[in-house]
Design an enzyme around this catalytic site. Structure first.
Site, PDB file in Angstrom:
ATOM      1  N   CYS A   1       0.816  -1.226   0.000  1.00 44.07           N
ATOM      2  CA  CYS A   1       0.000   0.000   0.000  1.00 44.07           C
ATOM      3  C   CYS A   1       0.845   1.269   0.000  1.00 44.07           C
ATOM      4  O   CYS A   1       0.354   2.341  -0.344  1.00 44.07           O
ATOM      5  CB  CYS A   1      -0.928   0.014   1.209  1.00 44.07           C
ATOM      6  SG  CYS A   1      -1.940  -1.457   1.290  1.00 44.07           S
TER       7      CYS A   1
ATOM      8  N   HIS B   1      -3.869   6.772   1.718  1.00 39.80           N
ATOM      9  CA  HIS B   1      -4.138   5.438   1.164  1.00 39.80           C
ATOM     10  C   HIS B   1      -5.538   5.015   1.590  1.00 39.80           C
ATOM     11  O   HIS B   1      -5.975   5.275   2.721  1.00 39.80           O
ATOM     12  CB  HIS B   1      -3.086   4.461   1.675  1.00 39.80           C
ATOM     13  CG  HIS B   1      -3.476   3.033   1.465  1.00 39.80           C
ATOM     14  ND1 HIS B   1      -3.825   2.554   0.224  1.00 39.80           N
ATOM     15  CD2 HIS B   1      -3.607   1.989   2.328  1.00 39.80           C
ATOM     16  CE1 HIS B   1      -4.154   1.279   0.341  1.00 39.80           C
ATOM     17  NE2 HIS B   1      -4.029   0.913   1.600  1.00 39.80           N
TER      18      HIS B   1
ATOM     19  N   ASN C   1     -10.066  -1.106  -1.407  1.00 40.06           N
ATOM     20  CA  ASN C   1      -8.630  -0.899  -1.229  1.00 40.06           C
ATOM     21  C   ASN C   1      -7.903  -1.443  -2.457  1.00 40.06           C
ATOM     22  O   ASN C   1      -7.884  -2.647  -2.676  1.00 40.06           O
ATOM     23  CB  ASN C   1      -8.185  -1.630   0.053  1.00 40.06           C
ATOM     24  CG  ASN C   1      -6.703  -1.477   0.327  1.00 40.06           C
ATOM     25  OD1 ASN C   1      -5.945  -0.965  -0.504  1.00 40.06           O
ATOM     26  ND2 ASN C   1      -6.274  -1.933   1.498  1.00 40.06           N
TER      27      ASN C   1
HETATM   28  O1  UT7 Z   1      -4.150  -1.709   3.109  1.00 38.55           O
HETATM   29  C1  UT7 Z   1      -3.371  -2.377   4.059  1.00 38.55           C
HETATM   30  C2  UT7 Z   1      -3.756  -2.042   5.411  1.00 38.55           C
HETATM   31  N1  UT7 Z   1      -4.979  -2.699   5.803  1.00 38.55           N
HETATM   32  C3  UT7 Z   1      -5.706  -2.166   6.740  1.00 38.55           C
HETATM   33  O2  UT7 Z   1      -5.371  -1.112   7.219  1.00 38.55           O
HETATM   34  C4  UT7 Z   1      -6.916  -2.899   7.276  1.00 38.55           C
HETATM   35  C5  UT7 Z   1      -6.973  -2.727   8.764  1.00 38.55           C
HETATM   36  N2  UT7 Z   1      -8.023  -3.483   9.447  1.00 38.55           N
HETATM   37  C6  UT7 Z   1      -9.346  -3.207   9.263  1.00 38.55           C
HETATM   38  O3  UT7 Z   1      -9.693  -2.341   8.471  1.00 38.55           O
HETATM   39  C7  UT7 Z   1     -10.361  -3.948  10.118  1.00 38.55           C
HETATM   40  O4  UT7 Z   1      -9.675  -4.683  11.097  1.00 38.55           O
HETATM   41  C8  UT7 Z   1     -11.289  -4.890   9.301  1.00 38.55           C
HETATM   42  C9  UT7 Z   1     -12.261  -4.057   8.488  1.00 38.55           C
HETATM   43  C10 UT7 Z   1     -10.479  -5.773   8.406  1.00 38.55           C
HETATM   44  C11 UT7 Z   1     -12.094  -5.764  10.245  1.00 38.55           C
HETATM   45  O5  UT7 Z   1     -12.870  -4.964  11.126  1.00 38.55           O
HETATM   46  P1  UT7 Z   1     -12.856  -5.268  12.700  1.00 38.55           P
HETATM   47  O6  UT7 Z   1     -13.764  -4.296  13.294  1.00 38.55           O
HETATM   48  O7  UT7 Z   1     -11.431  -5.248  13.150  1.00 38.55           O
HETATM   49  O8  UT7 Z   1     -13.493  -6.698  12.772  1.00 38.55           O
HETATM   50  P2  UT7 Z   1     -12.877  -8.064  13.339  1.00 38.55           P
HETATM   51  O9  UT7 Z   1     -11.816  -8.584  12.443  1.00 38.55           O
HETATM   52  O10 UT7 Z   1     -12.539  -7.899  14.779  1.00 38.55           O
HETATM   53  O11 UT7 Z   1     -14.122  -8.999  13.232  1.00 38.55           O
HETATM   54  C12 UT7 Z   1     -15.325  -8.747  14.006  1.00 38.55           C
HETATM   55  C13 UT7 Z   1     -16.333  -9.805  13.670  1.00 38.55           C
HETATM   56  C14 UT7 Z   1     -15.783 -11.219  13.774  1.00 38.55           C
HETATM   57  O12 UT7 Z   1     -16.806 -12.037  14.270  1.00 38.55           O
HETATM   58  P3  UT7 Z   1     -16.827 -12.475  15.827  1.00 38.55           P
HETATM   59  O13 UT7 Z   1     -15.520 -13.180  16.069  1.00 38.55           O
HETATM   60  O14 UT7 Z   1     -16.962 -11.210  16.593  1.00 38.55           O
HETATM   61  O15 UT7 Z   1     -18.026 -13.358  15.919  1.00 38.55           O
HETATM   62  C15 UT7 Z   1     -15.501 -11.593  12.351  1.00 38.55           C
HETATM   63  O16 UT7 Z   1     -15.557 -12.967  12.122  1.00 38.55           O
HETATM   64  O17 UT7 Z   1     -16.770  -9.651  12.324  1.00 38.55           O
HETATM   65  C16 UT7 Z   1     -16.607 -10.882  11.623  1.00 38.55           C
HETATM   66  N3  UT7 Z   1     -16.283 -10.574  10.230  1.00 38.55           N
HETATM   67  C17 UT7 Z   1     -17.218 -10.351   9.302  1.00 38.55           C
HETATM   68  N4  UT7 Z   1     -18.558 -10.360   9.359  1.00 38.55           N
HETATM   69  C18 UT7 Z   1     -19.234 -10.076   8.232  1.00 38.55           C
HETATM   70  C19 UT7 Z   1     -15.055 -10.430   9.663  1.00 38.55           C
HETATM   71  N5  UT7 Z   1     -15.189 -10.117   8.368  1.00 38.55           N
HETATM   72  C20 UT7 Z   1     -16.532 -10.075   8.114  1.00 38.55           C
HETATM   73  C21 UT7 Z   1     -17.283  -9.802   6.975  1.00 38.55           C
HETATM   74  N6  UT7 Z   1     -18.643  -9.813   7.076  1.00 38.55           N
HETATM   75  N7  UT7 Z   1     -16.709  -9.489   5.788  1.00 38.55           N
END
Ligand code: UT7
Length: 333
Positions: free
Chosen positions: A115, A260, A290
């Site tokens: 990125c 980004h 992204n």
């Molecule tokens: O470009 C390179 C740099 N990348 C980034 O900067 C990305 C940085 N990270 C993020 O943007 C966020 O961490 C995400 C958007 C990827 C994820 O959001 P989050 O609020 O951190 O969610 P999480 O990973 O903690 O997941 C929360 C819940 C989980 O379920 P449980 O364990 O609470 O039951 C996941 O399994 O959301 C679930 N989950 C989803 N649910 C529906 C994860 N992905 C999805 C999805 N749809 N696509």
């Protein structure tokens, strides 16, 4: 010592026509439009179709950048191609762009800073121009994610984030201090490289890929999202402040920040943390997801087309990504 400085002569972008909505993804995996918008801001992204390549998208973006710069392709002295999704393992994709643009025997440098690739590319171009070695350098970010993500529920945390597209800038010699790359700031820290990576295929594994590795989805990108998020909202403000200190400017002097596009929430938090008014940051992740190395030139191109960035404006480009890598570029457009 040469006294040359560099500037951005023209910017271009290209995204494939196929729109993939959150609803379409929800038909492939357990996710929802609401979850994706709430956590990321993304509404839709573009995916290539009909065998379109990263080099083809890059060539289209480059042609637009050249046209806007008013510079014929034959005057390009070098290509810097930033990607984490090269068309082939080798050679680098830059040579395929060179071929498509009909350019002969100029150097083509592929770089791998994910990125942050476009920021690194601009910095390299700036250095070559300052040294007097080259006059016009095409800096390209181009990515195809759609062929490399796990579009099942197993990969949903990553799959919903990424999109395909390309952006390019022609960097050339500055003629005055009204249009100028002022400073570039590059960083990396490999201590947590595995929190965002694609492990297979890899030359350090023999064989480079196995059925077992594929069954464990190790050929798809994997991310510890929360950790990456925390690093992003720490490093991007640092990179902005670093450029402000270097150039002795304050927030009020900056006309536009192009971050980004990894997550709208990250960018909103960055703006809030440094006290940047929301109208001084342009985002378009809502439409494109992204696109890693392509996201900054795609977003900058849109801001220019909307008149949010005008000639002479003080612009800050800032990125964070896998590696981990981060950095910023301060410029007068
Ligand atoms: O470009 C390179 C740099 N990348 C980034 O900067 C990305 C940085 N990270 C993020 O943007 C966020 O961490 C995400 C958007 C990827 C994820 O959001 P989050 O609020 O951190 O969610 P999480 O990973 O903690 O997941 C929360 C819940 C989980 O379920 P449980 O364990 O609470 O039951 C996941 O399994 O959301 C679930 N989950 C989803 N649910 C529906 C994860 N992905 C999805 C999805 N749809 N696509």
């Amino acid at each position: 010592m040469s006294s040359y400085r560099s500037r951005i002569l023209g910017v271009g972008a290209y995204v494939p026509p196929r729109v993939v909505t959150n609803h379409e993804l929800a038909s492939l995996m357990e996710t929802s439009n609401e979850w994706i918008i709430e956590r990321t801001g993304i509404e839709e992204r573009r995916w290539v179709s009909d065998g379109q390549t990263g080099a083809q998208m890059a060539a289209k973006a480059s042609e637009q950048a050249l046209e806007r710069a008013g510079v014929p392709a034959q005057d390009v002295d070098m290509i810097i191609y930033a990607t984490l999704s090269p068309d082939y393992n080798f050679p680098g994709t830059g040579v395929f762009v060179q071929r498509l643009l009909g350019l002969k025997e100029i150097p083509c440098l592929d770089i791998r800073q994910q990125c942050t690739g476009f920021i690194y590319g601009l910095s390299i171009a700036d250095s070559f121009i300052r040294s007097g070695q080259y006059k016009n350098i095409l800096v390209i970010g181009s990515e195809i994610h759609s062929s490399g993500i796990d579009v099942t529920t197993r990969g949903r945390d990553v799959a919903v984030l990424f999109g395909d597209g390309a952006g390019a800038a022609l960097v050339g010699r500055a003629v005055d201090d009204q249009q100028l790359i002022l400073s570039t700031h590059l960083h990396a820290d490999g201590s947590e490289a595995e929190i965002l990576w694609t492990e297979y295929p890899a030359s350090c594994h023999n064989p480079r890929i196995t059925v077992e590795a594929m069954n464990e989805a190790k050929h798809f990108p994997r991310m510890v999202g929360k950790k990456v998020f925390k690093h992003a909202v720490t490093r991007m403000p640092q990179a902005i402040m670093e450029g402000m200190v270097k150039n002795q400017v304050q927030l009020k002097d900056i006309d536009m920040v192009i971050p980004h596009q990894a997550n709208l929430r990250i960018n909103q938090m960055v703006a809030q943390m440094i006290g940047l008014p929301p109208e001084k940051m342009h985002n378009n992740i809502q439409k494109y997801g992204n696109t890693t190395a392509a996201s900054i030139p795609i977003c900058m191109n849109e801001a220019i087309e909307l008149g949010k960035i005008q000639r002479g404006h003080l612009v800050c480009l800032v990125a964070f990504g896998a590696g981990l890598t981060w950095g910023s570029v301060f410029l007068r457009y």
